[in-house]
Design a protein around this motif. Structure first.
Motif, short mmCIF file in Angstrom:
data_model
loop_
_atom_site.label_atom_id
_atom_site.label_comp_id
_atom_site.label_asym_id
_atom_site.label_seq_id
_atom_site.Cartn_x
_atom_site.Cartn_y
_atom_site.Cartn_z
N ALA A 223 0.63 -1.28 -0.15
CA ALA A 223 -0.26 0.12 0.02
C ALA A 223 0.85 1.70 0.06
CB ALA A 223 -0.86 0.07 0.87
N ALA A 224 2.17 1.11 0.57
CA ALA A 224 2.31 2.15 0.91
C ALA A 224 3.44 3.00 -1.02
CB ALA A 224 3.54 2.24 2.37
N LEU A 225 3.81 0.83 -0.80
CA LEU A 225 4.85 1.65 -2.36
C LEU A 225 3.67 2.11 -3.21
CD1 LEU A 225 6.41 -1.77 -2.43
CD2 LEU A 225 7.37 0.53 -2.50
N GLU A 226 2.85 1.84 -3.33
CA GLU A 226 1.82 2.72 -4.25
C GLU A 226 1.92 3.87 -3.95
OE1 GLU A 226 -2.07 0.82 -4.00
OE2 GLU A 226 -1.68 -1.68 -4.47
N LEU A 227 1.10 4.52 -2.79
CA LEU A 227 1.59 5.68 -2.48
C LEU A 227 2.55 6.52 -3.35
CD1 LEU A 227 -0.55 5.63 0.49
CD2 LEU A 227 -1.17 6.54 -1.17
N VAL A 228 3.67 5.77 -2.99
CA VAL A 228 5.53 6.35 -3.39
C VAL A 228 5.08 5.80 -5.02
CG1 VAL A 228 7.39 6.39 -4.04
CG2 VAL A 228 6.15 6.04 -0.99
N ALA A 229 4.57 5.09 -5.29
CA ALA A 229 4.52 5.29 -7.45
C ALA A 229 4.04 6.34 -7.94
CB ALA A 229 4.65 3.61 -7.56
N ALA A 230 2.44 6.68 -6.82
CA ALA A 230 1.92 8.10 -7.93
C ALA A 230 2.81 9.03 -8.58
CB ALA A 230 0.94 7.96 -6.61
N ARG A 231 4.26 9.09 -7.47
CA ARG A 231 5.05 10.51 -7.42
C ARG A 231 6.10 10.22 -7.79
NH1 ARG A 231 3.22 14.04 -1.90
NH2 ARG A 231 5.63 14.08 -2.49
N ALA A 232 6.90 8.99 -8.43
CA ALA A 232 8.11 8.83 -8.32
C ALA A 232 7.94 7.65 -9.23
CB ALA A 232 8.78 8.82 -7.39
N ASP A 233 8.74 7.31 -10.19
CA ASP A 233 9.11 6.45 -10.65
C ASP A 233 10.16 5.39 -10.11
OD1 ASP A 233 9.81 4.51 -12.73
OD2 ASP A 233 11.03 5.59 -14.64
N LEU A 234 9.91 4.40 -9.47
CA LEU A 234 9.98 3.31 -8.56
C LEU A 234 11.85 2.34 -9.56
CD1 LEU A 234 7.57 1.81 -6.04
CD2 LEU A 234 9.12 3.45 -5.87
N GLY A 235 11.30 2.73 -10.58
CA GLY A 235 12.57 1.92 -11.75
C GLY A 235 13.45 2.67 -12.28
N ALA A 236 13.00 3.98 -11.61
CA ALA A 236 14.19 5.09 -12.06
C ALA A 236 15.18 5.24 -11.58
CB ALA A 236 13.49 6.51 -12.52
N PRO A 237 17.02 5.15 -11.44
CA PRO A 237 18.01 5.16 -10.30
C PRO A 237 18.61 5.96 -9.83
CG PRO A 237 18.90 5.10 -13.07
CD PRO A 237 17.31 5.58 -13.36
N ILE A 238 18.22 5.99 -8.99
CA ILE A 238 18.47 7.04 -7.52
C ILE A 238 20.14 7.16 -7.50
CG2 ILE A 238 17.83 7.36 -5.38
CD1 ILE A 238 15.66 5.92 -5.84
N GLU A 239 20.49 8.16 -7.81
CA GLU A 239 21.87 8.26 -6.78
C GLU A 239 22.32 8.52 -5.26
OE1 GLU A 239 25.85 11.81 -7.20
OE2 GLU A 239 23.71 12.22 -7.43
N GLY A 240 23.13 7.73 -4.61
CA GLY A 240 23.28 6.90 -3.10
C GLY A 240 21.73 6.42 -2.91
N GLY A 241 21.28 5.56 -3.39
CA GLY A 241 20.32 4.95 -2.76
C GLY A 241 19.75 3.64 -4.19
N LEU A 242 19.43 3.13 -3.54
CA LEU A 242 18.60 2.23 -4.66
C LEU A 242 16.64 1.27 -3.90
CD1 LEU A 242 19.41 -0.34 -6.75
CD2 LEU A 242 19.72 -1.90 -4.18
N VAL A 243 15.89 1.08 -4.64
CA VAL A 243 15.40 0.77 -4.59
C VAL A 243 15.20 -0.80 -5.47
CG1 VAL A 243 12.39 0.95 -4.99
CG2 VAL A 243 13.19 2.13 -5.30
N VAL A 244 14.99 -1.57 -4.10
CA VAL A 244 15.42 -2.88 -4.24
C VAL A 244 14.10 -4.30 -5.07
CG1 VAL A 244 16.20 -5.00 -3.06
CG2 VAL A 244 17.15 -3.05 -2.49
N MET A 245 14.57 -4.51 -5.42
CA MET A 245 13.60 -5.13 -7.05
C MET A 245 13.96 -6.34 -6.53
SD MET A 245 11.89 -3.03 -8.27
CE MET A 245 12.35 -1.55 -8.98
N GLY A 246 12.61 -7.65 -6.74
CA GLY A 246 13.06 -9.20 -6.27
C GLY A 246 12.50 -9.37 -7.72
N ASP A 247 13.00 -10.72 -7.66
CA ASP A 247 12.90 -12.32 -9.01
C ASP A 247 12.13 -11.35 -10.06
OD1 ASP A 247 15.22 -12.56 -7.98
OD2 ASP A 247 14.42 -14.25 -7.22
#
Length: 564
Positions: free
Chosen positions: A149-173
């Protein structure tokens, strides 16, 4: 002349080399007036406390903690209490009960290192929270976990697949976010929930500093406020001022602003470009109760999260040796610009590769612009090679290690580092042997911050399984006490007024039920804080001390006559 208070019949460990032991202290106007005073002078005390042999030491000083974070944790669900992921889901469910359907569930203190790196399942968190968004803050402070539910709120504001300098959105298999956000990626959720109201921050400071008194802490440095992923409001320093004005700030504080809070400030054409605050505010502004410390600069991540920047890969983690949180050239340029503007540097560096950068930057700053009024520091030093220790000593840099990490996380850290790097991890004795200032610190709430517990960790260096972690880095109980008193005072630029019980020093002191330097190492943490005095006032534990007596009641004792 009447004076405020005489403490007599005590076992005083003054930490003053010229008079290391004493039996009485004369206190006036919030400071130590005399040690073992002449009876004629002592007889002018308005009040007297007979300590009945109680041990007294200078007030403890934690030079790296996070008070707002700690105080907020006392207000949030305690994820650190979970002994399993199933228990964590239960804690989330209990915290969610009664909340509105769209209200966030916030929990603090989760440590995946204690679960062999396993993370909560985003879908199980959805179920536990009844579909409400969940934000779990990791104890390291360098990662957090969100549910679906929280990820959906974040995804509505930002691209979760975009690179982040000095950070990482960890993806599953499956190519979808697992819910784990590392380092600067945490800003994705913070951008939704922050800033906090100042009153909330003030309440957190009240809870935190009131707790500190019960542990004998009289001074604390907060390592990072007002910006970045560690701040709670751009106006955070105002909350410290408000808390002080309202009587909610129970101990002396030295907040560090994070680098993100500074910006370019124009000046005369002849003035060098600098990175600071409007009006040229810098390190040192304030008084003995609340003073701005160095600027906090993050270079790398966390050993607990395997994001600290190493020269070699983590054991069992091929092609992972952590990373810097910003481009190396940008890190250097921003640090030098802040230093040039008058800010001392406190650079977070845990991995040895990050420590290389920190040493190089601080050394260059000192050589170009001279020494700051406050010492320059490297925070943590999770892995510091012997050659780096020599360079730190030569440059006069203060290293700020947290030995209680060993007590809580040592087995997991040793597995990630391997034997060679474990021997270089969170040094103690090696610093003292080289003449480097060794302060006391905890990184609370990442780790337990009770000073007497940390002192025992300095001495024993035992992991949860009972293994000795870097035995050659053990120090004595006397050296551990010095770290939390004189060492911390030196590290914060206040060695002229804190850390000793000597004439002219602040009357910040702690009454203990035993001498922690005279017991078995395993019993240091069993020492009980009876009372804590700040500025000549008992602020905790007055009920544990004899009621102050009037001068007339003590005339026979002061004159050496027998009491009838």
């Amino acid at each position: 002349m009447p004076v405020d208070l005489l403490i007599r019949n005590a076992h005083v460990l003054t930490q003053d080399a010229s008079r290391p032991m004493a039996t009485s202290l004369l206190i006036h106007d919030g400071k130590i007036l005399d040690v073992d005073p002449d009876p004629a002078l002592a007889g002018h005390a308005r009040q007297t406390i007979d300590a009945a042999g109680t041990t007294i030491v200078p007030g403890f000083n934690d030079v790296h903690a996070h008070s707002v974070w700690f105080g907020l944790g006392l207000m949030e669900a305690n994820a650190g209490a979970a002994a399993s992921l199933e228990e964590l889901y239960e804690i989330v469910a209990e915290a969610a009960a009664g909340k509105a359907p769209d209200e966030w569930v916030v929990a603090s203190g989760f440590s995946p290192l204690l679960f062999d790196g396993r993370q909560p399942d985003r879908h199980r968190l959805d179920t536990a929270a009844g579909g409400r968004p969940v934000w779990i803050k990791h104890s390291s402070g360098h990662a957090c976990t969100l549910n679906g539910a929280a990820l959906e709120l974040v995804a509505a504001r930002a691209d979760l697949g975009a690179p982040i300098e000095g950070g990482l959105v960890v993806m599953g298999d499956d190519g979808l976010p697992t819910g784990l956000l590392e380092e600067n990626a945490m800003r994705l959720v913070q951008d939704i929930l922050l800033p906090y109201p100042l009153e909330t921050i003030e309440r957190a400071l009240d809870l935190a500093t009131s707790h500190y008194l019960s542990e004998g802490l009289t001074s604390v440095t907060d390592a990072g406020i007002a910006g970045g992923w560690i701040g709670y409001s751009p106006r955070e320093f105002s909350a410290y001022l408000n808390a002080r004005d309202k009587g909610l700030l129970s101990v002396r504080m030295q907040p560090m602003l994070v680098m993100d809070a500074l910006h370019e400030v124009p000046g005369h054409a002849d003035d060098p470009a600098s990175r600071t605050l409007d009006a040229g505010i810098r390190t040192g502004l304030g008084d003995d109760w609340l003073r701005l410390g160095p600027v906090k600069i993050f270079s790398d991540g966390s050993l607990l999260g395997s994001t600290a920047y190493m020269t070699e890969d983590y054991v069992g983690c091929t092609h992972n040796h952590g990373y810097l949180q910003m481009d190396a050239d940008q890190l250097r340029a921003s640090a030098l610009a802040a230093y040039r503007a008058g800010w001392a540097i406190a650079m977070h560096a845990i991995g040895d590769h990050a420590v290389d950068h920190a040493i190089a930057i601080i050394t260059e700053a000192q050589e170009k612009f001279g020494l700051n009024a406050q010492p320059n520091r490297i925070e943590h030093g999770g892995v510091v090679r012997p050659d780096q220790l020599d360079r730190i000593a030569n440059a006069g840099i203060v290293l700020v290690p947290q030995p209680h990490f060993i007590t809580e996380f040592g087995d997991g850290m040793a597995r990630l580092l391997g034997p060679k790097r474990t021997a270089w991890s969170y040094p103690g004795k090696s610093l003292l042997e080289r003449g480097v200032t060794l302060p006391g610190s905890s990184d609370r709430p990442v780790s337990n911050g009770r000073p007497l517990d940390v002192m025992q960790s300095f001495v024993e260096r035992l992991t949860p399984s009972g293994e000795v972690y870097g035995p050659h880095e053990r120090i004595t109980a006397t050296e551990a006490l010095a770290a939390y008193t004189t060492g911390s005072a030196a590290a914060t630029g206040s060695g002229h007024i804190k850390g000793r019980l000597a004439p002219g020093y602040l009357a910040d002191l702690v009454f203990l039920d035993q001498d922690p330097t005279a017991v078995e190492p395993s019993n240091i943490s069993a020492t009980r804080v009876l009372a804590t005095m700040v500025g000549g006032q008992i602020r905790f534990g007055a009920e544990n001390l004899p009621a102050p007596a009037r001068p007339a009641d003590l005339e026979p004792a002061l004159s050496g006559k027998e009491t009838p």
